[in-house]
Enzyme design. Structure first.
Site, short mmCIF file in Angstrom:
data_model
loop_
_atom_site.label_atom_id
_atom_site.label_comp_id
_atom_site.label_asym_id
_atom_site.label_seq_id
_atom_site.Cartn_x
_atom_site.Cartn_y
_atom_site.Cartn_z
N ASP A 8 0.87 -1.18 0.00
CA ASP A 8 0.00 0.00 0.00
C ASP A 8 0.91 1.23 0.00
O ASP A 8 2.13 1.11 -0.21
CB ASP A 8 -0.99 -0.04 1.18
CG ASP A 8 -0.33 0.20 2.53
OD1 ASP A 8 0.91 0.33 2.59
OD2 ASP A 8 -1.06 0.26 3.54
N CYS A 65 3.23 -3.19 3.98
CA CYS A 65 2.40 -2.03 4.33
C CYS A 65 3.17 -1.26 5.41
O CYS A 65 4.37 -1.49 5.58
CB CYS A 65 0.98 -2.41 4.73
SG CYS A 65 0.77 -3.32 6.26
N GLY A 66 2.51 -0.35 6.09
CA GLY A 66 3.23 0.45 7.06
C GLY A 66 3.79 -0.39 8.19
O GLY A 66 4.98 -0.35 8.51
N GLY A 68 2.94 -3.89 8.39
CA GLY A 68 2.91 -5.31 7.99
C GLY A 68 1.74 -6.05 8.60
O GLY A 68 1.39 -7.15 8.17
N GLY A 70 -1.66 -5.14 8.88
CA GLY A 70 -2.86 -5.20 8.04
C GLY A 70 -2.68 -6.16 6.88
O GLY A 70 -3.59 -6.94 6.56
N ARG A 136 1.83 -32.24 10.19
CA ARG A 136 0.62 -32.42 11.00
C ARG A 136 0.07 -31.07 11.45
O ARG A 136 -1.13 -30.81 11.34
CB ARG A 136 0.97 -33.29 12.22
CG ARG A 136 -0.22 -33.59 13.11
CD ARG A 136 0.17 -34.44 14.31
NE ARG A 136 1.00 -33.73 15.27
CZ ARG A 136 2.24 -34.09 15.62
NH1 ARG A 136 2.80 -35.17 15.10
NH2 ARG A 136 2.94 -33.37 16.48
N LYS A 140 -3.39 -29.17 10.32
CA LYS A 140 -4.43 -28.74 11.27
C LYS A 140 -4.89 -27.32 10.97
O LYS A 140 -6.07 -26.99 11.10
CB LYS A 140 -3.92 -28.85 12.72
CG LYS A 140 -3.86 -30.28 13.22
CD LYS A 140 -3.51 -30.36 14.70
CE LYS A 140 -3.51 -31.82 15.14
NZ LYS A 140 -3.24 -31.99 16.58
#
Ligand code: RB5
Length: 152
Positions: A8, A65-66, A68, A70, A136, A140
């Site tokens: 962004d 992003c600013g 990270g 978001g 595993r 999950k």
């Protein structure tokens, strides 16, 4: 490796720097934008990068992003994406080796460009270990994604 790269407005300058570095290292970069300082919504670019990875146009994705945060929250909403927010090389390596992370998120307002390059290098050189316990645990996570997305 084919890498989808997006940002962004908070991350476009670091994205531009990393784009050049990735090409210098011989990677093929899919530029998903944004390329200027105008306000841009991080979910739009996280979505583009994630779609490229899920659709196999790219093997991995990188979103800046600013903070990270978001970017990682948004990317992790996409089925098939395991995005890790990494501001240190230990997490970047282990995130791939143990957790099979396929999208790297970083915050351009949190770390400098040289550390971002180091993190990117370590992350790209790491491979999922395939060890039974890690398969595993990853499976999950995939099961959670399937179970809860079908309940909507
Ligand atoms: C944009 O100002 C900022 O909120 C964004 O780049 C990011 O840091 C969100 O997590």
């Amino acid at each position: 490796m084919k890498i989808a790269l997006g940002a962004d407005h908070g991350g476009y300058e670091l994205k531009r720097h990393l784009h050049g570095i990735l090409e210098k290292w011989g990677h093929q970069v899919l530029n998903m934008g944004v390329d200027g300082p105008e306000a841009a919504d991080y979910p739009d670019y996280a979505r583009k990068v994630a779609q490229a990875v899920v659709g196999r146009q790219a093997e991995r994705g990188v979103i800046i992003c600013g903070s990270g945060v978001g970017a990682s929250v948004a990317a992790n909403k996409m089925p098939g994406i395991r995005a890790g927010l990494c501001h240190d090389t230990f997490s970047a390596r282990q995130g791939v080796e143990d957790d099979d992370v396929n999208v790297l998120c970083m915050g351009a307002r949190v770390i400098g460009s040289e550390l971002a390059v180091e993190i990117l290098k370590v992350w790209l050189n790491a491979e999922f270990s395939g060890l039974k316990r890690h398969v595993r645990r990853r499976d999950k996570v995939i099961a959670m994604e399937k179970e809860f997305s079908s309940r909507r």
